[in-house]
Design a protein around this motif. Structure first.
Motif, PDB file in Angstrom:
ATOM      1  N   VAL A  78       0.955  -1.145  -0.016  1.00 25.15           N
ATOM      2  CA  VAL A  78       0.059  -0.001  -0.088  1.00 25.15           C
ATOM      3  C   VAL A  78       0.867   1.176   0.034  1.00 25.15           C
ATOM      4  N   ILE A  79       0.758   2.265  -0.962  1.00 24.08           N
ATOM      5  CA  ILE A  79       1.494   3.430  -1.086  1.00 24.08           C
ATOM      6  C   ILE A  79       0.569   4.594  -0.556  1.00 24.08           C
ATOM      7  N   ASP A  80       0.693   5.240   0.517  1.00 21.38           N
ATOM      8  CA  ASP A  80       0.177   6.062   1.317  1.00 21.38           C
ATOM      9  C   ASP A  80       0.173   7.622   0.737  1.00 21.38           C
ATOM     10  N   ARG A  81       1.190   7.675  -0.122  1.00 22.34           N
ATOM     11  CA  ARG A  81       1.522   9.130  -0.460  1.00 22.34           C
ATOM     12  C   ARG A  81       2.490   8.996  -1.927  1.00 22.34           C
ATOM     13  N   VAL A  82       1.832   9.869  -2.834  1.00 24.55           N
ATOM     14  CA  VAL A  82       2.839   9.809  -3.933  1.00 24.55           C
ATOM     15  C   VAL A  82       3.245  11.216  -4.186  1.00 24.55           C
ATOM     16  N   VAL A  83       4.713  11.335  -4.520  1.00 24.81           N
ATOM     17  CA  VAL A  83       5.283  12.787  -4.894  1.00 24.81           C
ATOM     18  C   VAL A  83       5.858  12.493  -6.114  1.00 24.81           C
ATOM     19  N   THR A  84       5.457  13.592  -7.151  1.00 23.49           N
ATOM     20  CA  THR A  84       5.938  13.399  -8.299  1.00 23.49           C
ATOM     21  C   THR A  84       7.114  14.518  -8.574  1.00 23.49           C
ATOM     22  N   GLN A  85       7.885  14.080  -9.362  1.00 24.15           N
ATOM     23  CA  GLN A  85       9.166  15.019  -9.502  1.00 24.15           C
ATOM     24  C   GLN A  85       9.441  15.324 -11.065  1.00 24.15           C
ATOM     25  N   THR A  86       8.853  16.466 -11.512  1.00 21.74           N
ATOM     26  CA  THR A  86       9.200  16.649 -12.866  1.00 21.74           C
ATOM     27  C   THR A  86      10.237  17.526 -13.461  1.00 21.74           C
ATOM     28  N   LEU A  87      10.702  17.427 -14.484  1.00 22.21           N
ATOM     29  CA  LEU A  87      11.573  18.642 -14.960  1.00 22.21           C
ATOM     30  C   LEU A  87      11.418  18.755 -16.359  1.00 22.21           C
ATOM     31  N   THR A  88      11.627  20.085 -17.108  1.00 24.45           N
ATOM     32  CA  THR A  88      11.308  20.438 -18.346  1.00 24.45           C
ATOM     33  C   THR A  88      12.702  20.908 -19.226  1.00 24.45           C
ATOM     34  N   HIS A  89      13.963  21.223 -18.413  1.00 28.50           N
ATOM     35  CA  HIS A  89      15.095  21.436 -19.133  1.00 28.50           C
ATOM     36  C   HIS A  89      16.117  20.503 -18.450  1.00 28.50           C
ATOM     37  N   CYS A  90      17.206  20.271 -19.485  1.00 29.91           N
ATOM     38  CA  CYS A  90      18.317  19.399 -19.134  1.00 29.91           C
ATOM     39  C   CYS A  90      19.017  20.157 -17.790  1.00 29.91           C
ATOM     40  N   PRO A  91      19.419  19.246 -16.669  1.00 29.56           N
ATOM     41  CA  PRO A  91      20.130  19.917 -15.805  1.00 29.56           C
ATOM     42  C   PRO A  91      21.711  20.104 -15.883  1.00 29.56           C
ATOM     43  N   ASP A  92      22.020  19.750 -17.227  1.00 30.23           N
ATOM     44  CA  ASP A  92      23.500  20.069 -17.683  1.00 30.23           C
ATOM     45  C   ASP A  92      23.688  21.081 -18.458  1.00 30.23           C
ATOM     46  N   CYS A  93      23.035  20.974 -19.599  1.00 28.69           N
ATOM     47  CA  CYS A  93      22.939  22.035 -20.730  1.00 28.69           C
ATOM     48  C   CYS A  93      21.752  22.893 -20.732  1.00 28.69           C
ATOM     49  N   HIS A  94      20.813  22.668 -19.862  1.00 32.15           N
ATOM     50  CA  HIS A  94      19.565  23.414 -19.751  1.00 32.15           C
ATOM     51  C   HIS A  94      18.902  23.762 -21.193  1.00 32.15           C
ATOM     52  N   HIS A  95      18.914  22.482 -22.112  1.00 30.09           N
ATOM     53  CA  HIS A  95      18.142  22.366 -23.270  1.00 30.09           C
ATOM     54  C   HIS A  95      16.902  21.953 -22.810  1.00 30.09           C
ATOM     55  N   ARG A  96      15.712  22.090 -23.783  1.00 33.81           N
ATOM     56  CA  ARG A  96      14.359  21.630 -23.646  1.00 33.81           C
ATOM     57  C   ARG A  96      14.330  20.361 -23.745  1.00 33.81           C
ATOM     58  N   LEU A  97      13.481  19.415 -22.828  1.00 35.36           N
ATOM     59  CA  LEU A  97      13.516  18.126 -22.985  1.00 35.36           C
ATOM     60  C   LEU A  97      12.242  17.551 -23.915  1.00 35.36           C
ATOM     61  N   SER A  98      12.264  16.402 -24.267  1.00 37.44           N
ATOM     62  CA  SER A  98      11.138  15.722 -24.870  1.00 37.44           C
ATOM     63  C   SER A  98       9.913  15.437 -23.895  1.00 37.44           C
ATOM     64  N   PRO A  99       8.804  14.854 -24.257  1.00 37.13           N
ATOM     65  CA  PRO A  99       8.064  14.274 -23.317  1.00 37.13           C
ATOM     66  C   PRO A  99       8.526  13.157 -22.789  1.00 37.13           C
ATOM     67  N   VAL A 100       7.588  12.712 -21.675  1.00 40.32           N
ATOM     68  CA  VAL A 100       8.096  11.798 -20.539  1.00 40.32           C
ATOM     69  C   VAL A 100       8.175  10.494 -21.297  1.00 40.32           C
ATOM     70  N   GLN A 101       9.577   9.949 -21.210  1.00 39.10           N
ATOM     71  CA  GLN A 101       9.711   8.691 -21.881  1.00 39.10           C
ATOM     72  C   GLN A 101       9.525   7.348 -20.894  1.00 39.10           C
ATOM     73  N   GLU A 102       9.750   7.673 -19.366  1.00 38.78           N
ATOM     74  CA  GLU A 102       9.842   6.584 -18.415  1.00 38.78           C
ATOM     75  C   GLU A 102       9.558   7.038 -16.977  1.00 38.78           C
ATOM     76  N   ILE A 103       8.787   6.528 -16.306  1.00 40.00           N
ATOM     77  CA  ILE A 103       8.784   6.898 -14.837  1.00 40.00           C
ATOM     78  C   ILE A 103       9.517   5.814 -13.782  1.00 40.00           C
ATOM     79  N   VAL A 104      10.448   6.386 -13.013  1.00 37.84           N
ATOM     80  CA  VAL A 104      11.554   5.529 -12.128  1.00 37.84           C
ATOM     81  C   VAL A 104      10.709   5.703 -10.667  1.00 37.84           C
ATOM     82  N   ASP A 105      10.227   4.589 -10.008  1.00 39.66           N
ATOM     83  CA  ASP A 105       9.782   4.454  -8.790  1.00 39.66           C
ATOM     84  C   ASP A 105      10.912   4.328  -7.840  1.00 39.66           C
ATOM     85  N   HIS A 106      10.755   5.315  -6.598  1.00 39.99           N
ATOM     86  CA  HIS A 106      11.573   4.916  -5.595  1.00 39.99           C
ATOM     87  C   HIS A 106      10.899   5.057  -4.207  1.00 39.99           C
TER      88      HIS A 106
END
Length: 456
Positions: A78-106
């Motif tokens: 059972v998961i009680d709370r979901v926190v979603t982290q998004t990003l729109t630009h590359c953290p290295d070169c700051h270029h705009r990113l494509s649509p979401v390719q994959e969701i990584v669960d932690h």
């Protein structure tokens, strides 16, 4: 021979005296060397034994063996709370990113700091025209009459104090840091004393079951109440644990625990207070073998070693016979028990000059009927390890505290520890049971809740 006589006849009286004195000195030197050699041999044996003992108690290398299958924490369902982290630009070169390719669960599990809850129980009072008096609504399910502390605080204090071994000042700090709950040490101590008074009806259930038990292990250890020497007595088996704190170490304490017509089997050490109790006895062979080994280290004389070896063989044969009993016909098994008893009795009746053998023989002659009871009753152990394990927790508490500061505290200790250990042996949840039982008895129901499961 004649040549030796002629050689001495040729010497003068002074020369013969010198020769005799020289030879006596040589004999003394040889005797001293022989004694030193014997002492070295004894020390070598002791060192060899200590090395073997250290090797036996040496902890194994931590962790699993190389190549084992990895083990990790089981993921919660059972998961009680979901926190979603998004990003729109590359953290290295700051270029705009494509649509979401994959969701990584932690997945991460954590505890939420508790908050104290204050409840006001409003009970309606109404007038009954038939009885011609005011009547009050009954108690709520979580309400403790005239109590300022709720049942969760009190029962958690019982668990923290008697199971986890925390003193009252640590419990107070824990409530303040994790629950933001303010309470004094005195309030906690008095609360546990009141709980123990209301739970004595459950303790009496344990005492009744102990008195009807087919076998029991008994032991005692030192205790203090207000700095005065007392003793904590333990009367336990595989399903029950009953404790009593008393100022006496005499036989009157276990006599008051057991009925006068007790017909079960008592497993104890060689303390004389247990000899006068009713029922059959089984003396702890581990205590006996430990004493034999200590005497073996002290005395290396030929007389002692020979008789010690015979006695050790008798005890080893008894333990082997116990292991072989399932594969042995009953008449053969009984015949071998009788033979072992005869060997033990004959060993005890011999006349010994060695003081250590005299002591062992006297002990065996006193208890020889109580040393092999475990062979006739398969459910009985040849040692008293169970009582020592059950009393070990009290020894840890004794080393961490001043034990009890009053007779009320001692009474609370024996009641609550008897209930805690019995519930654990009965595979019951102590937290849930103690809360339910305390609320029930505090609200006026005197009937016990505890149902004792019998020994299988």
């Amino acid at each position: 021979m004649q040549d030796g006589i002629l050689k001495f006849s040729e010497k003068s009286r002074e020369e013969l005296i010198d020769t005799i004195l020289r030879q006596e000195k040589e004999i003394e030197v040889l005797k001293k060397k022989l004694k030193e050699q014997d002492e070295r041999e004894v020390r070598k044996k002791e060192l060899r034994f200590l090395r073997l003992l250290a090797r036996a108690h040496r902890p194994r290398k931590p962790g699993q063996k190389i190549g084992h299958i990895g083990i990790t924490r089981t993921k919660p369902q059972v998961i009680d709370r979901v926190v979603t982290q998004t990003l729109t630009h590359c953290p290295d070169c700051h270029h705009r990113l494509s649509p979401v390719q994959e969701i990584v669960d932690h997945i991460q599990e954590d505890i939420i700091p508790a908050q104290p809850q204050t409840t006001c129980f409003k009970k309606e009072r109404r007038y009954c025209t038939h009885c011609q008096r005011l009547v009050t609504a009954s108690y709520a399910s979580e309400e403790i009459p005239h109590g300022n502390l709720g049942p969760n605080v009190l029962i958690q204090t019982v668990i923290l104090k008697y199971h986890h071994g925390l003193p009252f000042n640590k419990i107070k700090e824990l409530f303040e840091s994790l629950c933001h709950f303010q309470v004094s040490e005195g309030a906690l101590a008095q609360g546990l004393q009141r709980i123990s008074e209301w739970l004595q009806v459950e303790e009496n259930q344990i005492l009744k079951a102990v008195r009807a038990s087919p076998h029991l292990h008994m032991d005692e250890t030192g205790w203090k109440v207000s700095g005065t020497n007392h003793w904590l007595w333990a009367c336990v088996n595989e399903r029950l644990a009953y404790y009593r704190i008393a100022q006496s170490r005499g036989a009157k304490i276990p006599r008051s625990i057991l009925p006068k017509d007790y017909s079960g089997i008592l497993v104890t050490d060689f303390y004389s207070a247990y000899n006068r109790l009713p029922g059959k006895k089984q003396k702890c062979l581990v205590h006996l073998m430990r004493e034999m080994h200590e005497l073996h280290l002290k005395d290396q004389s030929e007389a002692f070693l020979a008789h010690h070896k015979t006695l050790k063989r008798i005890i080893a044969d008894a333990l082997r016979l116990k292991e072989a009993q399932p594969q042995m016909a009953l008449p053969v098994y009984q015949r071998r028990i009788k033979r072992l008893k005869t060997r033990l009795f004959l060993w005890s009746c011999r006349e010994y000059r060695n003081k250590h053998l005299k002591r062992l023989a006297q002990r065996f002659l006193t208890h020889w009927l109580h040393l092999l009871t475990f062979l006739e009753h398969p459910e009985i152990s040849f040692n008293n390890n169970l009582a020592e394990r059950m009393i070990r927790h009290h020894v840890i508490l004794r080393n961490r505290s001043f034990q009890n500061r009053s007779q009320q505290g001692a009474a609370a200790h024996q009641t609550l520890m008897s209930l805690l250990h019995t519930l654990q042996l009965q595979d019951q949840n102590p937290l849930a049971f103690l809360k339910k039982a305390y609320l029930k008895h505090r609200q006026g129901n005197p009937l016990p809740l505890l149902r004792i499961a019998s020994i299988s």
